[in-house]
Design a protein around this motif. Structure first.
Motif, PDB file in Angstrom:
ATOM      1  N   GLY A 177       4.248   4.480  -0.907  1.00  0.00           N
ATOM      2  CA  GLY A 177       3.713   3.227  -0.381  1.00  0.00           C
ATOM      3  C   GLY A 177       4.349   2.002  -0.993  1.00  0.00           C
ATOM      4  N   ASP A 218       6.413  -2.327   0.955  1.00  0.00           N
ATOM      5  CA  ASP A 218       5.721  -3.520   1.431  1.00  0.00           C
ATOM      6  C   ASP A 218       6.207  -4.816   0.791  1.00  0.00           C
ATOM      7  N   GLY A 266       1.532   7.583   7.161  1.00  0.00           N
ATOM      8  CA  GLY A 266       1.415   6.147   6.928  1.00  0.00           C
ATOM      9  C   GLY A 266      -0.039   5.714   6.760  1.00  0.00           C
ATOM     10  N   LEU A 267      -0.928   6.252   7.582  1.00  0.00           N
ATOM     11  CA  LEU A 267      -2.350   5.956   7.461  1.00  0.00           C
ATOM     12  C   LEU A 267      -2.910   6.469   6.122  1.00  0.00           C
ATOM     13  N   VAL A 310      -1.174   6.812   3.284  1.00  0.00           N
ATOM     14  CA  VAL A 310      -0.663   5.937   2.223  1.00  0.00           C
ATOM     15  C   VAL A 310      -1.412   4.608   2.207  1.00  0.00           C
ATOM     16  N   ALA A 311      -1.734   4.110   3.429  1.00  0.00           N
ATOM     17  CA  ALA A 311      -2.446   2.829   3.512  1.00  0.00           C
ATOM     18  C   ALA A 311      -3.924   2.966   3.184  1.00  0.00           C
ATOM     19  N   LEU A 323      -6.327   4.117   5.166  1.00  0.00           N
ATOM     20  CA  LEU A 323      -7.157   3.714   6.318  1.00  0.00           C
ATOM     21  C   LEU A 323      -7.936   4.901   6.905  1.00  0.00           C
TER      22      LEU A 323
END
Length: 321
Positions: A58, A61, A315-316, A318-319, A321
């Motif tokens: 992650g 960003d 991705g979800l 790592v985020a 969510l």
């Protein structure tokens, strides 16, 4: 002299019989395009592996990280281009006897062999100098190690049974490692195992496909393929696929605590997409049509969709969510 005698002298027989005709001298205008095609632009997609470790952690960003990874991607692409040119220069005679590789610029005479050697040396020096000037010492050391092993592969190790598979696999693993090394990200042991055996799966599947095509009369320029059996290569890619899947599952399950606040256990659900991707790629490996991994990945729509679903799930995760 017989075709076998010609091959022993380092001049493979032409598929139609007799000696391989030497190409006509290249024109000046063909050189830039020939050099570019010798750098294998289609295979630059492999260097996207430099994003693997930062993406898994992650760390994509920030503009600073993105800029550093762009530099690493460029340096690795330069180093890989140097290796491709060296390989084509050394294999020019053998490539002229191959129905597909004979169209490579060096084999076809668009790029003279001495120029290919010179361009290879220049690109390798530029990659090492760029890494020393723009990256941390460990990144520069890893890029130098990649160049050293790949040059040794082109010169000698490609003729050593099993070691050739290990060296090519290591090249993929170094691509995946260097992004994390450049950003000082600790590399998970499961990440390294998954990446390493995933790479071995694709490398062995590529060799298996080449061996199948050679058995079907398609021709081959890898002399070592005569030492492998298709059964052995099938065993290797099946074993590697199994270990890669197992390692990925253990990696995903090890991080279940990180998904505690998420809507769904995305990391664990991503195991389904990962396994489907391996099974889909195995279809092409089993058919003997995985000779160009980048073509399989980029041209098969089902595999592309599965890959996007996997990326979205991870991705979800790592985020959070």
């Amino acid at each position: 002299m017989t075709g076998r005698g010609t091959a022993l002298l380092g001049r493979p027989p032409h598929p139609g019989g007799g000696r391989v005709p030497r190409p006509a001298p290249p024109g000046i205008r063909a050189l830039p395009g020939g050099l570019l095609r010798s750098a294998r632009p289609r295979q630059w997609v492999k260097n996207a592996l430099v994003l693997a470790a930062p993406a898994a952690a992650g760390e994509l960003d920030s503009l600073h990280n993105a800029a550093r990874l762009a530099v690493v991607f460029l340096l690795f692409t330069t180093a890989a281009a140097a290796v491709y040119l060296l390989n084509d220069a050394r294999d020019a005679e053998a490539d002229r006897a191959h129905p597909v590789k004979c169209r490579r610029p060096v084999a076809a005479g668009e790029v003279p062999v001495p120029l290919a050697y010179a361009a290879s040396a220049l690109l390798a020096a530029a990659a090492v100098a760029g890494a020393a000037a723009l990256c941390n010492p460990l990144t520069g050391a890893l890029l130098t190690a990649y160049l050293s092993t790949q040059i040794a592969y082109c010169v000698w190790l490609k003729h050593v049974l099993v070691v050739d598979l290990a060296v090519v696999t290591t090249g993929f693993l170094m691509r995946a490692m260097i992004g994390g090394v450049a950003l000082d990200i600790p590399l998970s042991r499961w990440f390294l195992i998954t990446t390493g055996f995933g790479a071995l799966f694709m490398v062995a599947a590529k060799r298996y496909s080449e061996a199948v095509q050679m058995a079907g009369g398609g021709g081959a320029t890898r002399a070592l393929l005569n030492e492998y059996t298709t059964g052995y290569l099938r065993f290797v890619w099946q074993l590697a696929a199994g270990v890669a899947v197992l390692a990925y599952c253990l990696w995903a399950l090890e991080n279940d605590a990180a998904d505690a606040g998420a809507l769904l256990p995305w990391r664990q659900l991503s195991m389904i997409a990962f396994i489907l991707a391996v099974l889909r790629y195995a279809v092409f490996a089993d058919r003997g049509t995985a000779g160009e991994p980048e073509d399989v990945v980029l041209r098969d729509r089902a595999l592309a969709v599965i890959g996007l679903v996997w990326a979205a799930m991870y991705g979800l995760a790592v985020a959070g969510l």
